[in-house]
Design an enzyme around this catalytic site. Structure first.
Site, mmCIF file in Angstrom:
data_model
loop_
_atom_site.group_PDB
_atom_site.id
_atom_site.type_symbol
_atom_site.label_atom_id
_atom_site.label_comp_id
_atom_site.label_asym_id
_atom_site.label_seq_id
_atom_site.Cartn_x
_atom_site.Cartn_y
_atom_site.Cartn_z
ATOM 1 N N GLY A 160 -4.529 -8.821 -11.992
ATOM 2 C CA GLY A 160 -4.876 -9.361 -10.670
ATOM 3 C C GLY A 160 -3.646 -9.613 -9.826
ATOM 4 O O GLY A 160 -2.511 -9.408 -10.266
ATOM 5 N N HIS A 220 -23.993 24.131 2.336
ATOM 6 C CA HIS A 220 -24.142 24.645 0.978
ATOM 7 C C HIS A 220 -23.015 25.633 0.671
ATOM 8 O O HIS A 220 -22.696 26.467 1.525
ATOM 9 C CB HIS A 220 -25.484 25.352 0.817
ATOM 10 N N ASP A 272 -4.528 -9.076 2.179
ATOM 11 C CA ASP A 272 -4.560 -9.653 0.829
ATOM 12 C C ASP A 272 -4.308 -11.162 0.826
ATOM 13 O O ASP A 272 -4.794 -11.861 -0.053
ATOM 14 C CB ASP A 272 -3.499 -8.977 -0.058
ATOM 15 N N CYS A 287 0.830 -1.208 0.000
ATOM 16 C CA CYS A 287 0.000 0.000 0.000
ATOM 17 C C CYS A 287 0.865 1.258 0.000
ATOM 18 O O CYS A 287 0.720 2.124 -0.857
ATOM 19 C CB CYS A 287 -0.908 -0.031 1.221
ATOM 20 N N GLY A 313 0.462 -10.276 2.557
ATOM 21 C CA GLY A 313 0.020 -9.510 1.394
ATOM 22 C C GLY A 313 0.032 -10.277 0.082
ATOM 23 O O GLY A 313 -0.110 -11.511 0.045
ATOM 24 N N MET A 321 -9.365 -7.338 -1.059
ATOM 25 C CA MET A 321 -7.963 -6.929 -1.228
ATOM 26 C C MET A 321 -7.852 -5.406 -1.263
ATOM 27 O O MET A 321 -7.596 -4.789 -2.290
ATOM 28 C CB MET A 321 -7.378 -7.611 -2.456
ATOM 29 N N GLY A 324 -5.237 -1.026 -13.362
ATOM 30 C CA GLY A 324 -5.086 -0.727 -14.789
ATOM 31 C C GLY A 324 -5.676 0.629 -15.142
ATOM 32 O O GLY A 324 -5.043 1.437 -15.833
ATOM 33 N N LYS A 355 -1.940 7.273 -5.756
ATOM 34 C CA LYS A 355 -2.788 8.447 -5.485
ATOM 35 C C LYS A 355 -2.009 9.749 -5.636
ATOM 36 O O LYS A 355 -2.557 10.768 -6.072
ATOM 37 C CB LYS A 355 -3.423 8.350 -4.099
HETATM 38 C C1 LIG Z 1 -0.954 -0.232 -7.625
HETATM 39 C C2 LIG Z 1 -1.859 -0.519 -6.450
HETATM 40 C C3 LIG Z 1 -2.744 0.447 -5.999
HETATM 41 C C4 LIG Z 1 -3.556 0.190 -4.897
HETATM 42 N N1 LIG Z 1 -4.417 1.173 -4.487
HETATM 43 C C5 LIG Z 1 -5.203 0.944 -3.408
HETATM 44 C C6 LIG Z 1 -6.070 1.957 -2.914
HETATM 45 O O1 LIG Z 1 -6.130 3.073 -3.433
HETATM 46 N N2 LIG Z 1 -6.824 1.689 -1.826
HETATM 47 C C7 LIG Z 1 -6.792 0.463 -1.213
HETATM 48 O O2 LIG Z 1 -7.515 0.254 -0.234
HETATM 49 N N3 LIG Z 1 -5.992 -0.525 -1.662
HETATM 50 C C8 LIG Z 1 -5.186 -0.309 -2.734
HETATM 51 N N4 LIG Z 1 -4.341 -1.290 -3.172
HETATM 52 C C9 LIG Z 1 -4.346 -2.590 -2.456
HETATM 53 C C10 LIG Z 1 -3.533 -2.497 -1.161
HETATM 54 O O3 LIG Z 1 -2.209 -2.089 -1.461
HETATM 55 C C11 LIG Z 1 -3.521 -3.849 -0.459
HETATM 56 O O4 LIG Z 1 -4.846 -4.300 -0.292
HETATM 57 C C12 LIG Z 1 -2.856 -3.750 0.900
HETATM 58 O O5 LIG Z 1 -1.511 -3.308 0.779
HETATM 59 C C13 LIG Z 1 -2.872 -5.117 1.590
HETATM 60 O O6 LIG Z 1 -2.249 -4.996 2.827
HETATM 61 P P1 LIG Z 1 -1.547 -6.267 3.520
HETATM 62 O O7 LIG Z 1 -1.092 -5.791 4.870
HETATM 63 O O8 LIG Z 1 -2.450 -7.433 3.451
HETATM 64 O O9 LIG Z 1 -0.292 -6.639 2.601
HETATM 65 P P2 LIG Z 1 0.896 -5.816 1.934
HETATM 66 O O10 LIG Z 1 0.643 -4.374 1.941
HETATM 67 O O11 LIG Z 1 1.176 -6.487 0.647
HETATM 68 O O12 LIG Z 1 2.108 -6.070 2.938
HETATM 69 C C14 LIG Z 1 2.652 -7.340 3.149
HETATM 70 C C15 LIG Z 1 4.075 -7.205 3.654
HETATM 71 O O13 LIG Z 1 4.541 -8.503 4.040
HETATM 72 C C16 LIG Z 1 5.916 -8.635 3.663
HETATM 73 N N5 LIG Z 1 6.211 -10.074 3.553
HETATM 74 C C17 LIG Z 1 5.679 -10.963 2.673
HETATM 75 N N6 LIG Z 1 6.127 -12.209 2.940
HETATM 76 C C18 LIG Z 1 6.966 -12.107 4.016
HETATM 77 C C19 LIG Z 1 7.721 -13.060 4.778
HETATM 78 N N7 LIG Z 1 7.661 -14.358 4.518
HETATM 79 N N8 LIG Z 1 8.471 -12.586 5.794
HETATM 80 C C20 LIG Z 1 8.526 -11.253 6.102
HETATM 81 N N9 LIG Z 1 7.808 -10.326 5.419
HETATM 82 C C21 LIG Z 1 7.038 -10.754 4.403
HETATM 83 C C22 LIG Z 1 5.982 -7.889 2.335
HETATM 84 O O14 LIG Z 1 7.313 -7.491 2.073
HETATM 85 C C23 LIG Z 1 5.043 -6.708 2.584
HETATM 86 O O15 LIG Z 1 5.740 -5.588 3.092
HETATM 87 C C24 LIG Z 1 -3.496 -1.059 -4.245
HETATM 88 C C25 LIG Z 1 -2.586 -2.042 -4.682
HETATM 89 C C26 LIG Z 1 -1.774 -1.768 -5.763
HETATM 90 C C27 LIG Z 1 -0.809 -2.823 -6.223
#
Ligand SMILES: Cc1cc2nc3c(=O)[nH]c(=O)nc-3n(C[C@H](O)[C@H](O)[C@H](O)COP(=O)(O)OP(=O)(O)OC[C@H]3O[C@@H](n4cnc5c(N)ncnc54)[C@H](O)[C@@H]3O)c2cc1C
Length: 459
Positions: A262, A448, A317, A48, A132, A323, A173, A57
């Site tokens: 995706g 307003h 995620d 994120c 994630g 997601m 996209g 953004k």
């Molecule tokens: C281009 C793009 C734009 C987006 N825009 C939006 C938006 O505007 N609004 C919105 O709500 N969502 C948006 N999203 C989605 C959002 O980024 C994700 O839903 C969110 O980041 C998920 O959070 P998370 O904590 O599950 O995982 P992540 O943010 O993916 O974080 C997971 C972390 O775990 C770490 N990790 C993974 N495996 C291991 C391991 N084995 N050991 C140690 N560390 C590990 C990774 O390095 C990462 O830092 C967007 C995504 C993308 C790709």
């Protein structure tokens, strides 16, 4: 570093992944007396902050009045590093140990952390997987060609590609299509489905596509990409994208091809098998409604190995439920509350979402199509921005508001395209969460002239 995380009176929590799910869980758990260890192999803030919501953004904003692309990229990088250091600081708060390394599960219920200094085994009362997702690349011939990129690489590009082809008309996209079209790229979007944003209200999705077409973006809908081949012309590292639409073979030449089809969960290297976890058919970690990991995707959890059942959780995620960054954060709060033995009122079933294109699109609640499929009775109330004073003042009158109520006037959904759609949907989300009626929304005084007046002007 300790070989075993110290146990606090409130218990201990080990988190793998410091994205919005992981770091929110860490901060909330530590504030509430749990002893937290959080492991991150890349950057604090996850997708994120580093290559998702925030950088896109920042660029979407600059693309509204595009001037200098390099300056926009530099501003984006500055915002990312400012926020990242904020999260890094938060992870230094009392009660949290931040470990840089790769975490994986062990058969005895512990977690192995591979750091630059070697290996460490950590045990905790509860383990939270918040690893994630990453871009999923479809098995198209030529997908590994130079110049074929994911959103992560495109967000770090140092120039505006002359011709950008985007495979996939989902949120990522479309946002990036808008950004690069504004900076002068010739953008073509190829999408397999017959309309963009298949999760969204189809009227709104179609209107958004028409607006983006007016901004010069070319769409091929219902079109499947068959292959990517190196571009015979000597323009950079270009490709020819071959695709099929309505039985016809077509092609587009591009300097950069963005694959936005995706995301897939980060489960590789977690050693899920050791704990007896099988992912579901899409590769996500199956969880119950408190985000406890189910061993095999069945309704009832079978015993996990290492005594982990009931104390191993997966949020964000990686469980594939919703997601979105704010979904990951809400799930983080639910898990920590569960560990603390607290019930919360979080309505994880009411999840607003937005697409930050120009015009913006946002929604909360089911679409008309979903309600029809469920045989539910509902009423659609519509308004446009054309007669809204503020929309005229800011010269952004394009758009549509659809509020959906049940037959007792309770608000159940909002689908909006137009200026500040996300903020408008946020207001309706509050009403839905509180079980309010459209009449109650109408009886709330709105300033307003504001865009929010459009909500009380619906028919
Ligand atoms: C281009 C793009 C734009 C987006 N825009 C939006 C938006 O505007 N609004 C919105 O709500 N969502 C948006 N999203 C989605 C959002 O980024 C994700 O839903 C969110 O980041 C998920 O959070 P998370 O904590 O599950 O995982 P992540 O943010 O993916 O974080 C997971 C972390 O775990 C770490 N990790 C993974 N495996 C291991 C391991 N084995 N050991 C140690 N560390 C590990 C990774 O390095 C990462 O830092 C967007 C995504 C993308 C790709």
């Amino acid at each position: 570093m300790n070989n075993e995380s110290s146990r606090h009176e409130g218990g201990s929590l080990l988190i793998i992944g410091a994205g919005p799910g992981g770091y929110q869980a860490a901060a909330y758990a530590a504030k509430n007396g749990l002893t937290v260890t959080i492991i991150e192999e890349e950057h604090a803030g996850g997708t994120c902050l580093n290559c998702g919501c925030i950088p896109t953004k920042a660029l979407c904003h600059d693309a509204e009045n595009p001037t200098d692309f390099s300056a926009a990229m530099a501003r984006k990088d500055a915002i990312v590093s400012q926020l990242r250091s904020g999260v890094e600081q938060l992870m230094q708060m009392p009660g949290i140990t931040f470990v840089r390394g790769h975490g994986s599960l062990q058969a005895d219920g512990s977690v192995k952390v591979q750091t630059s200094d070697g290996e460490e085994i950590i045990k905790a009362d509860n383990i939270l997987i918040a690893t994630g997702s990453r871009a999923k690349l479809p098995p198209i011939p030529g997908i590994a060609l130079p110049g074929v990129v994911t959103s992560t690489e495109l967000l770090a590009i140092d120039h505006v590609p002359t011709r950008l082809c985007i495979v996939g008309a989902g949120v990522i996209g479309l946002e990036l299509a808008g950004v690069f079209a504004a900076y002068g790229s010739e953008v073509t979007v190829i999408e397999f489905m017959k309309e963009c944003l298949p999760q969204m209200d189809s009227d709104i999705a179609k209107r958004l596509r028409k607006q983006l077409e007016k901004r010069g973006i070319t769409f091929y809908m219902g079109a499947g990409v068959k292959s990517l081949t190196p571009n015979p012309s000597p323009v950079g590292e270009g490709s020819v994208v071959l695709f099929e639409q309505k039985g016809k073979e077509l092609s587009v030449e591009a300097d950069i091809v963005l694959i936005a089809t995706g995301r897939k969960p980060n489960t590789e290297g977690l050693n899920l098998e050791a704990a007896g976890i099988a992912t579901d058919s899409r590769g996500f970690i199956p969880v119950d409604d408190d985000f406890r990991v189910l061993s095999n995707g069945e309704k009832e959890s079978l015993p996990l190995r290492g005594g982990l059942e009931g104390s191993l959780f997966a949020i964000g995620d990686v469980n594939g439920r919703q997601m979105l960054a704010h979904a990951a954060e809400a799930q983080a709060h639910r898990v920590v509350n569960h560990i603390l033995g607290r019930k919360d009122g979080l309505r994880l079933d009411i999840m607003p979402a937005a697409v930050f294109t120009t015009p913006e699109v946002a929604c909360v609640g089911p679409t008309e199509e979903q309600l029809k499929a469920e045989n539910r009775d509902f009423i659609v109330h519509k308004a446009t921005f054309r007669a809204n004073g503020r929309a005229l003042c800011i010269d952004e009158t394009e758009g549509l508001v659809k509020l959906i109520t049940d037959t007792d006037d309770h608000l159940i959904a909002a689908h909006i395209m137009g200026p500040h759609a996300a903020d408008l949907v946020q207001e309706v989300t509050a009403y839905i969460t509180l079980g309010a009626t459209l009449q109650q929304l109408r009886e709330t005084i709105h300033i307003h002239p504001t865009l929010s007046e459009v909500l009380i002007e619906v028919n």
